[in-house]
Design a protein around this motif. Structure first.
Motif, short mmCIF file in Angstrom:
data_model
loop_
_atom_site.label_atom_id
_atom_site.label_comp_id
_atom_site.label_asym_id
_atom_site.label_seq_id
_atom_site.Cartn_x
_atom_site.Cartn_y
_atom_site.Cartn_z
N ASN A 1 -38.42 77.40 99.94
CA ASN A 1 -37.79 77.65 98.64
C ASN A 1 -36.33 77.21 98.63
N ASP A 2 -35.60 77.62 99.65
CA ASP A 2 -34.17 77.32 99.69
C ASP A 2 -33.91 75.84 99.89
N SER A 3 -34.68 75.18 100.75
CA SER A 3 -34.52 73.74 100.97
C SER A 3 -34.78 72.97 99.69
N SER A 4 -35.77 73.39 98.95
CA SER A 4 -36.10 72.72 97.68
C SER A 4 -34.95 72.84 96.70
N TYR A 5 -34.43 74.05 96.55
CA TYR A 5 -33.34 74.26 95.59
C TYR A 5 -32.05 73.59 96.06
N ASN A 6 -31.77 73.60 97.36
CA ASN A 6 -30.58 72.94 97.87
C ASN A 6 -30.61 71.44 97.60
N LEU A 7 -31.80 70.85 97.68
CA LEU A 7 -31.92 69.42 97.38
C LEU A 7 -31.58 69.15 95.92
N PHE A 8 -32.02 70.02 95.03
CA PHE A 8 -31.70 69.87 93.61
C PHE A 8 -30.20 69.99 93.38
N GLN A 9 -29.58 70.96 94.04
CA GLN A 9 -28.15 71.19 93.85
C GLN A 9 -27.27 70.11 94.46
N SER A 10 -27.82 69.36 95.42
CA SER A 10 -27.01 68.39 96.16
C SER A 10 -26.59 67.18 95.33
#
Length: 317
Positions: free
Chosen positions: A31-40
């Motif tokens: 979950n966190d890796s997915s959202y971090n990619l979006f935020q990057s």
């Protein structure tokens, strides 16, 4: 006139909120890796087309357009995670990749989670043609990833192979972004036909420029190491054009499969040739075709689509 990002600012905020809600960052790696990619970061070019095209149709369908835009960004993110596995990439958008930071299994799961989340969002839109277009495109995108993998270090691939590869990798997803916005907002078929022609040429140009930037860009703006396509055996347009015009380079390229020490020699040959310039010219021709195709599209959407075309054309400057 304001830029397209300002024009769509409220829509992008809704897309971002929906993606955060859907990915549910909660301390779990996937979950966190997915959202971090979006935020990057990233250009968010695919939902941009969905949102712009959605402005041409029924505004009472706005929520469906937002869901469509979010789903397209999730698909794109999934393809990046899977690409990083295939390419053994350490960096994506200037940060450590999911594959490098958390390993193969977590990267595969993250990509699959992004895809399944996209499917969940699409399932809430009631439109038969939209679902058909989405499912066909998903099959073609996956087959395109397999096609790219099969052609790694293939010095004999044709230019048609390359164009088919970048169509599936980039242009197809831009066409789908346009279709999703059009179907969600019930845009008339005549306008959709012109917009899809625009999307095809924008997509082809976009990927050719990306392939040129792999040689001419800086690593900070690329978000990944320079020359990584060539190093990983993905032979792009500049490489193939030089191969077809220089017999010595062609022989080196064939040898590269078994002798990776000649990478620097291949890079120098490319940088001292005119193959990058020729590739840029082909990209420019696609941009001109894209702009010509939307002459009848209503304002202000037409102007914003032209803005995007010009911005893409200037990425190499």
């Amino acid at each position: 006139m304001i830029k397209h990002k300002e024009f769509l600012a409220s829509d992008f905020e809704e897309v971002g909120n929906l993606i955060k809600e859907s990915l549910n960052p909660n301390g779990i790696i996937v979950n966190d890796s997915s959202y971090n990619l979006f935020q990057s970061g990233g250009k968010k070019i695919r939902p941009t087309f969905t949102l712009l095209v959605g402005r041409l149709g029924d505004q009472s369908k706005h929520d469906d357009v937002i869901r469509a835009g979010a789903s397209l960004e999730l698909i794109h993110m999934a393809s990046l995670v899977h690409d990083d596995i295939v390419d053994d990439s350490k960096l994506r958008r200037g940060q450590g990749t999911v594959y490098y930071e958390h390993g193969y299994l977590q990267a595969v799961n993250t990509g699959n989670y992004l895809l399944s989340t996209s499917l969940e969002l699409v399932s809430t839109i009631e439109h038969k043609q939209l679902h058909e277009a989405f499912s066909i495109a998903m099959k073609d995108i996956v087959s395109g990833e397999l096609f790219q993998f099969d052609h790694q270090f293939n010095a004999d691939q044709t230019l048609d192979d390359y164009y088919q590869k970048i169509y599936r990798k980039t242009a197809l997803l831009i066409e789908l972004s346009i279709k999703m916005g059009a179907y969600a907002a019930q845009v008339p078929d005549g306008e959709l036909s012109a917009l899809l022609k625009y999307g095809y040429h924008i997509g082809m140009s976009f990927q050719i420029i990306d392939d040129c930037l792999d040689f001419t860009g800086d690593e900070k703006s690329l978000g990944k190491p320079k020359f990584s396509d060539l190093e990983n055996g993905h032979y792009t347009l500049p490489v193939l054009l030089l191969r077809d015009s220089d017999h010595e380079f062609k022989e080196k390229l064939k040898a590269f499969h078994d002798d990776r020490t000649i990478l620097d020699s291949l890079i120098q040959d490319l940088l001292h040739s005119d193959s990058i310039e020729k590739s840029i010219q082909i990209s420019t021709e696609h941009i001109e075709e894209a702009k010509a195709s939307i002459s009848e599209i209503d304002e202000p959407v037409r102007t914003y689509l032209l803005q995007i075309a010009e911005k893409l054309a200037n990425r190499l400057n």
